[in-house]
Design a protein around this motif. Structure first.
Motif, PDB file in Angstrom:
ATOM      1  N   ASN A  55       0.825  -1.196   0.000  1.00  0.00           N
ATOM      2  CA  ASN A  55       0.000   0.000   0.000  1.00  0.00           C
ATOM      3  C   ASN A  55       0.876   1.271   0.000  1.00  0.00           C
ATOM      4  O   ASN A  55       0.376   2.377   0.047  1.00  0.00           O
ATOM      5  N   ASN A  93      -8.993   1.701   6.769  1.00  0.00           N
ATOM      6  CA  ASN A  93      -8.196   0.898   5.857  1.00  0.00           C
ATOM      7  C   ASN A  93      -7.961   1.625   4.545  1.00  0.00           C
ATOM      8  O   ASN A  93      -6.866   1.605   3.995  1.00  0.00           O
ATOM      9  N   VAL A  94      -9.032   2.269   4.058  1.00  0.00           N
ATOM     10  CA  VAL A  94      -8.926   2.934   2.759  1.00  0.00           C
ATOM     11  C   VAL A  94      -8.199   4.275   2.884  1.00  0.00           C
ATOM     12  O   VAL A  94      -7.496   4.705   1.975  1.00  0.00           O
ATOM     13  N   ALA A 118     -12.158   8.264  -0.475  1.00  0.00           N
ATOM     14  CA  ALA A 118     -12.386   6.950   0.128  1.00  0.00           C
ATOM     15  C   ALA A 118     -13.861   6.568   0.044  1.00  0.00           C
ATOM     16  O   ALA A 118     -14.214   5.440  -0.344  1.00  0.00           O
ATOM     17  N   ARG A 134      -9.211   0.059  -1.271  1.00  0.00           N
ATOM     18  CA  ARG A 134      -7.980   0.541  -0.632  1.00  0.00           C
ATOM     19  C   ARG A 134      -6.880   0.781  -1.678  1.00  0.00           C
ATOM     20  O   ARG A 134      -6.161   1.786  -1.615  1.00  0.00           O
TER      21      ARG A 134
END
Ligand SMILES: Nc1ncnc2c1ncn2[C@@H]1O[C@H](COP(=O)(O)OP(=O)(O)OP(=O)(O)O)[C@@H](O)[C@H]1O
Ligand SMILES: [Mg+2]
Lengths: 213, 246
Positions: free
Chosen positions: A122, B100-101, B120, B152
């Motif tokens: 990420n 999370n995103v 998001a 995400r």
């Protein structure tokens, strides 16, 4: 029994104070050292891992009393002068930090590899992934065994008695010797330890519940 | 067209095991590439080298203009542009769906809070998870977790998203929801590399198909042509097994 307490109130209080002082210092620094070496042991660089493994292996596998004696008898001779209290507190700190390092490392390792991979993919750096993803999860797991380590630490501070550290156990020996009331004296000292360890256990359990939410 | 991912004579070993053998591969911007092949052939290894999760042993691997084999390359910079979706989702268990995103855009891209939240929410709505923003991953089904994982990735505004068997851990009735979201990703023009067992997706959505076997690319073709007329015996065997399973 009351008489032992009232007649030796000053000695008990000094001992109690020194036990608290030693435990607090050792707790703070063994936590810092323990977390530091745990992080070193799980981090990618090989060199750090080896250093951490050696440190942990040494201080975990030598009896506490021997470590303390090294700081009480050998270090002052060659390096720096240390009082019994200082030698005992340093020894207790290093000894406990090795156990804390192992506890924290196990907690970190129990978090699945996928969490780190998810975070790194990420875009997070290793440090960010540790800080935001891995360590918060590891902390929850580590709190209960850490509580045990802390309680052990408080009890183990009685090692100061062997090096004239003026802690509770040391005072107990003196009082028992001068009053011949050995059993009563040690019962009183035991109660003093409970005053420290029970709230500590209670607090750690409270923390565990709070984090579980 | 410019290549966004390029392998030049890439080799990868796990100890003595030769997992990737002299891989040469160019993926252009906007392509949707499906990778299929037998278990243990090295599909995961191949896709995981593309964002540096697995280091390579020799050759050159250029992703978004940077050589992954070069020690001076900052891998985090590449990963800003290359998302990944895993078989087992790998959502952050200590964060809610919304967190999370929002987390990586916040701390990696330093995107301001209100804009971050807007983006998001927009993606979570698109993947059908807007009503679960305050849930934790453990409270969601696999299909829901995977849709959050795709949101995400999307929130980082990536050029490429890598998918390693994104539907393999899902119950059959959840697969379609995830595939639908993946079709949407393809429509956005994002380059996709997808390791999959979903032959429908490979055939209809992707515009390029790679058949991988024993560390080699055996076929690299148009999906329709591949499924109708596989060139290699290995591919024929593989397809006949899959089709007889269905
Ligand atoms: N971390 C690892 N260490 C050692 N060997 C590995 C590792 N990861 C994969 N391998 C080996 O490398 C080969 C390729 O594995 P890989 O996971 O890439 O295959 P795959 O095509 O993704 O298989 P599957 O369809 O089962 O996911 C296998 O022989 C596997 O056992
Ligand atoms: Mg795989």
């Amino acid at each position: 029994m009351w008489q032992i307490i009232t007649n030796n109130w000053g000695a008990f209080l000094t001992g109690f104070w020194n036990t608290i002082l030693c435990s607090t210092i050792a707790l703070v620094f063994s936590l810092i050292l323990g977390v530091f070496f745990a992080l070193l042991e799980v981090a990618p660089p090989k060199f750090g891992r080896v250093i951490a493994k050696i440190y942990i292996a040494i201080f975990r596998n030598i009896p506490l009393l021997v470590i303390v004696m090294i700081f009480y008898l050998i270090v002052p001779r060659y390096i720096v002068k240390l009082s019994g209290f200082q030698a005992g507190t340093i020894g207790l700190t290093l000894y406990t930090s090795a156990f804390i390092a192992e506890t924290v490392r196990a907690g970190i390792n129990s978090i699945g590899e996928g969490q780190m991979e998810g975070a790194r993919s990420n875009g997070m750096t290793y440090v960010q992934a540790m800080r935001y993803i891995i360590l918060p999860q590891a902390m929850k797991i580590v709190i209960p065994p850490l509580g045990n380590q802390f309680v052990n630490l408080v009890k183990n501070s009685s090692v100061l008695a062997f090096v004239a550290g003026f802690d509770l156990m040391y005072q107990a020996q003196l009082i028992a010797f001068s009053t011949f009331q050995t059993i009563d004296t040690y019962i009183i000292v035991g109660l003093f330890y409970l005053i420290l360890t029970l709230p500590l256990s209670y607090y750690m359990r409270h923390l565990e519940k709070k984090l579980a939410k | 067209m410019t290549a966004i991912i390029e392998f030049k004579h890439v080799d990868k070993y796990y100890g003595k095991l030769h997992a990737l053998k002299d891989i040469n591969l160019k993926i252009d911007e906007g392509q949707v590439v499906s990778i299929i092949g037998p278990s243990g052939s090295g599909k995961s290894t191949l896709i995981r080298t593309m964002n540096g999760l697995e280091p390579i042993n020799s050759g050159q691997l250029i992703v978004t203009g940077h050589d992954l084999a070069d020690k001076k390359t900052d891998i985090n910079k590449i990963r800003k542009n290359v998302g990944m979706v895993f078989q087992h989702f790998n959502l952050y268990n200590n964060h809610t769906v919304l967190e999370n995103v929002m987390l990586a855009p916040k701390i990696v891209l330093k995107r301001p809070d209100d804009e971050n939240r807007k983006i998001a929410m927009q993606y979570l709505e698109r993947v059908g998870m807007a009503d679960k923003i305050n849930s934790y991953p453990r409270q969601l089904s696999g299909g829901q977790q995977q849709r959050v994982a795709i949101a995400r990735s999307l929130a980082m505004d990536p050029k490429v998203i890598l998918f390693d068997e994104p539907t393999s851990a899902l119950d059959p009735e959840m697969i379609e929801d995830v595939l639908e979201v993946m079709r949407y990703v393809a429509e956005q023009g994002i380059t996709m590399v997808v390791v999959t067992h979903e032959m429908g997706f490979a055939r209809k959505v992707s515009n390029r198909l790679i058949f991988f076997d024993q560390g080699h690319i055996l076929e690299d073709r148009d999906p329709g042509e591949f499924f109708d007329h596989p060139n290699t015996e290995r591919a024929r065997q593989f397809l006949s097994k899959i089709i007889s399973k269905d």
